[in-house]
Design a protein around this motif. Structure first.
Motif, PDB file in Angstrom:
ATOM      1  N   VAL A   1       0.834  -1.198   0.000  1.00 49.33           N
ATOM      2  CA  VAL A   1       0.000   0.000   0.000  1.00 49.33           C
ATOM      3  C   VAL A   1       0.873   1.254   0.000  1.00 49.33           C
ATOM      4  O   VAL A   1       0.620   2.211  -0.752  1.00 49.33           O
ATOM      5  CB  VAL A   1      -0.954   0.001   1.214  1.00 49.33           C
ATOM      6  N   ASP A   2       1.928   1.250   0.824  1.00 49.78           N
ATOM      7  CA  ASP A   2       2.842   2.398   0.861  1.00 49.78           C
ATOM      8  C   ASP A   2       3.512   2.610  -0.490  1.00 49.78           C
ATOM      9  O   ASP A   2       3.622   3.758  -0.969  1.00 49.78           O
ATOM     10  CB  ASP A   2       3.912   2.192   1.936  1.00 49.78           C
ATOM     11  N   TRP A   3       3.959   1.543  -1.118  1.00 50.51           N
ATOM     12  CA  TRP A   3       4.658   1.670  -2.395  1.00 50.51           C
ATOM     13  C   TRP A   3       3.712   2.155  -3.489  1.00 50.51           C
ATOM     14  O   TRP A   3       4.116   2.920  -4.363  1.00 50.51           O
ATOM     15  CB  TRP A   3       5.292   0.342  -2.771  1.00 50.51           C
ATOM     16  N   LEU A   4       2.477   1.707  -3.438  1.00 57.15           N
ATOM     17  CA  LEU A   4       1.486   2.211  -4.397  1.00 57.15           C
ATOM     18  C   LEU A   4       1.206   3.694  -4.159  1.00 57.15           C
ATOM     19  O   LEU A   4       1.156   4.488  -5.094  1.00 57.15           O
ATOM     20  CB  LEU A   4       0.200   1.400  -4.288  1.00 57.15           C
ATOM     21  N   ASP A   5       1.048   4.069  -2.890  1.00 55.55           N
ATOM     22  CA  ASP A   5       0.770   5.472  -2.559  1.00 55.55           C
ATOM     23  C   ASP A   5       1.924   6.389  -2.959  1.00 55.55           C
ATOM     24  O   ASP A   5       1.705   7.537  -3.383  1.00 55.55           O
ATOM     25  CB  ASP A   5       0.500   5.622  -1.060  1.00 55.55           C
ATOM     26  N   ASN A   6       3.152   5.867  -2.858  1.00 53.90           N
ATOM     27  CA  ASN A   6       4.340   6.669  -3.169  1.00 53.90           C
ATOM     28  C   ASN A   6       4.699   6.652  -4.649  1.00 53.90           C
ATOM     29  O   ASN A   6       5.660   7.307  -5.064  1.00 53.90           O
ATOM     30  CB  ASN A   6       5.534   6.184  -2.348  1.00 53.90           C
ATOM     31  N   GLY A   7       3.951   5.890  -5.448  1.00 51.81           N
ATOM     32  CA  GLY A   7       4.245   5.827  -6.874  1.00 51.81           C
ATOM     33  C   GLY A   7       5.384   4.907  -7.241  1.00 51.81           C
ATOM     34  O   GLY A   7       5.880   4.952  -8.373  1.00 51.81           O
ATOM     35  N   TYR A   8       5.812   4.068  -6.296  1.00 54.02           N
ATOM     36  CA  TYR A   8       6.884   3.122  -6.613  1.00 54.02           C
ATOM     37  C   TYR A   8       6.388   2.010  -7.528  1.00 54.02           C
ATOM     38  O   TYR A   8       7.171   1.380  -8.249  1.00 54.02           O
ATOM     39  CB  TYR A   8       7.462   2.501  -5.340  1.00 54.02           C
ATOM     40  N   ILE A   9       5.085   1.732  -7.461  1.00 53.84           N
ATOM     41  CA  ILE A   9       4.414   0.787  -8.349  1.00 53.84           C
ATOM     42  C   ILE A   9       3.256   1.531  -8.997  1.00 53.84           C
ATOM     43  O   ILE A   9       2.477   2.199  -8.316  1.00 53.84           O
ATOM     44  CB  ILE A   9       3.880  -0.436  -7.576  1.00 53.84           C
ATOM     45  N   SER A  10       3.124   1.409 -10.301  1.00 50.55           N
ATOM     46  CA  SER A  10       2.079   2.133 -11.024  1.00 50.55           C
ATOM     47  C   SER A  10       0.718   1.474 -10.834  1.00 50.55           C
ATOM     48  O   SER A  10       0.612   0.237 -10.757  1.00 50.55           O
ATOM     49  CB  SER A  10       2.418   2.176 -12.517  1.00 50.55           C
ATOM     50  N   SER A  11      -0.334   2.279 -10.792  1.00 51.47           N
ATOM     51  CA  SER A  11      -1.691   1.737 -10.722  1.00 51.47           C
ATOM     52  C   SER A  11      -2.055   0.966 -11.986  1.00 51.47           C
ATOM     53  O   SER A  11      -3.008   0.182 -11.990  1.00 51.47           O
ATOM     54  CB  SER A  11      -2.700   2.869 -10.491  1.00 51.47           C
TER      55      SER A  11
END
Length: 440
Positions: A258-268
């Motif tokens: 969730v943190d990595w998604l929120d930070n843009g480390y993984i694209s939606s």
């Protein structure tokens, strides 16, 4: 998943191939004999099915095995290639039908090979293991995925398949992109997150994956494993004790994603991406990191031309997704079970195993002195690191027949915001316990 032994480093001698009588269409008749005393199967056809690419390490090695098989037996191979996803969905019906191949690659684990073993759709291979000595070639740990009890739980019971390569999951990274941004290759989780933050600040999505297929589920599992011990793996995979879905392992995995998604480390965008889409993003130089398996390695070597790439194990972890590779199985409706065993045995020969290693795979029965290629040695080296620490911990979808799709759906829900870390854990527990509570 498999553990312990340095599978790729096993140095094994295999004697002369023993060709036995073949069963064709349910009739047991002795094969004709050549002048040298070997069996002659001229006019017979062996149907072989697998889902490896022609240029993959396994595809290259098995094509050579087919050549040897046809030369030595006089039989012809009808090679049928399929897709992993398609066979995963159809094997139960296909293997119990008149269209069944004589021998097929198939996914290992409780939910796949174990399920088919328990319902009698693939053949017991104990006699073949005794005849050909395959258990001695596999070694401790690799053979775990080949054995299933009456409930289809791996690790004990009878042999139902033969894995002839190893596999595990690790981090592919674009050396050029790291150098351009002045970022060091991470050796700790803190360094990994700092690297992802630096790429993100530069407008680059650091890590590609697929929530639609296996890569994100394996990333989730690796994050959980980084907080786990071997007992947790045994509880999750072998049902030794109930899994605490609110414990530090699952909580850390869900919260980190969730943190990595929120930070843009993984694209939606990964919610609609396939594994192929994610792999191509890395191959085309669009992203600096891709966490996936050794089955990609040969393709990376052949397809990446615009930059240099490296491989490294996930930092700050003892446990890693991995096992012996997918297995050769003999469907219950095979018309050539004896010829199937001859073919399997050829794929275990040092010659074929060395070719598999030289082509970017992880052989389980090769003489490593026969493997000189530097790229192959690099892969074997980091695989041996995992083996040396008893790190191979299977795959996240193995516990139930439906958990592959269940896990993917939850990963997509995390990406889409349908689940937060807590509700994702609750949903995964529901999917898991619906099956495991009945077999534990």
């Amino acid at each position: 998943m498999k553990h312990r032994t340095g599978a790729a480093a096993a140095v094994l001698a295999i004697g002369a191939l023993a060709l036995t009588a073949c069963s064709s269409g349910g009739d047991s008749e002795p094969a004709a004999t050549n002048a040298d005393g070997s069996a002659d199967y001229s006019g017979e056809t062996l149907t072989v099915m697998h889902y490896e690419g022609e240029d993959s390490a396994m595809g290259i090695a098995w094509n050579r095995a087919i050549e040897i098989f046809e030369e030595e037996t006089g039989a012809t191979v009808d090679l049928q290639t399929t897709a992993f996803e398609d066979l995963n969905a159809s094997a139960e019906q296909l293997f119990d039908s008149s269209d069944a191949p004589d021998v097929s690659e198939y996914n290992k684990g409780n939910a796949t090979a174990g399920q088919l073993a328990a319902i009698g759709v693939i053949q017991n291979m104990d006699d073949a293991y005794a005849e050909y000595g395959w258990a001695d070639l596999l070694g401790e740990g690799i053979d775990t995925i080949a054995m299933y009890d009456e409930n289809g739980v791996m690790g004990s019971g009878s042999f139902y398949g033969v894995p002839n390569y190893g596999e595990f999951v690790f981090l592919y990274y674009n050396e050029d992109m790291f150098a351009e941004q002045g970022i060091e290759v991470p050796t700790t989780l803190d360094e990994l997150e700092a690297a992802m933050a630096a790429f993100s600040d530069a407008g680059i999505t650091p890590l590609t994956t697929s929530a639609q297929e296996y890569p994100m589920g394996q990333l989730w599992y690796q994050l959980a494993l980084s907080q786990a011990d071997r007992q947790w793996v045994n509880d999750y995979q072998l049902y030794e004790n109930p899994v605490d879905w609110t414990g530090p392992e699952v909580s850390y995995a869900n919260e980190t994603l969730v943190d990595w998604l929120d930070n843009g480390y993984i694209s939606s965008e990964v919610t609609g991406m396939t594994a192929e889409d994610a792999g191509l993003q890395f191959i085309n130089g669009e992203v600096p990191m891709f966490y996936s398996g050794s089955w990609w390695y040969g393709r990376m070597l052949s397809d990446i031309t615009g930059f240099d790439f490296g491989i490294t194990n996930w930092p700050d972890t003892t446990l890693t997704p991995g096992s012996g590779g997918n297995m050769w199985v003999i469907p219950v409706e095979s018309e050539q079970p004896e010829l199937a065993k001859v073919f399997i045995d050829i794929t275990m020969r040092p010659e074929v195993q060395a070719l598999l290693g030289e082509s970017g795979g992880l052989p389980v029965a090769a003489n490593t002195d026969d493997i000189a290629d530097a790229d192959a040695q690099a892969l074997i080296g980091i695989f041996n690191e995992v083996n040396d620490r008893d790190g191979l911990s299977f795959y996240p979808d193995w516990p139930t027949p439906d958990f592959y799709g269940d896990l993917n759906s939850v990963m997509q829900g995390l990406v889409n915001g349908d689940y937060d870390a807590s509700s994702a854990a609750t949903q995964l527990e529901t999917y898991y316990e619906d099956y495991v509570s009945n077999v534990r």
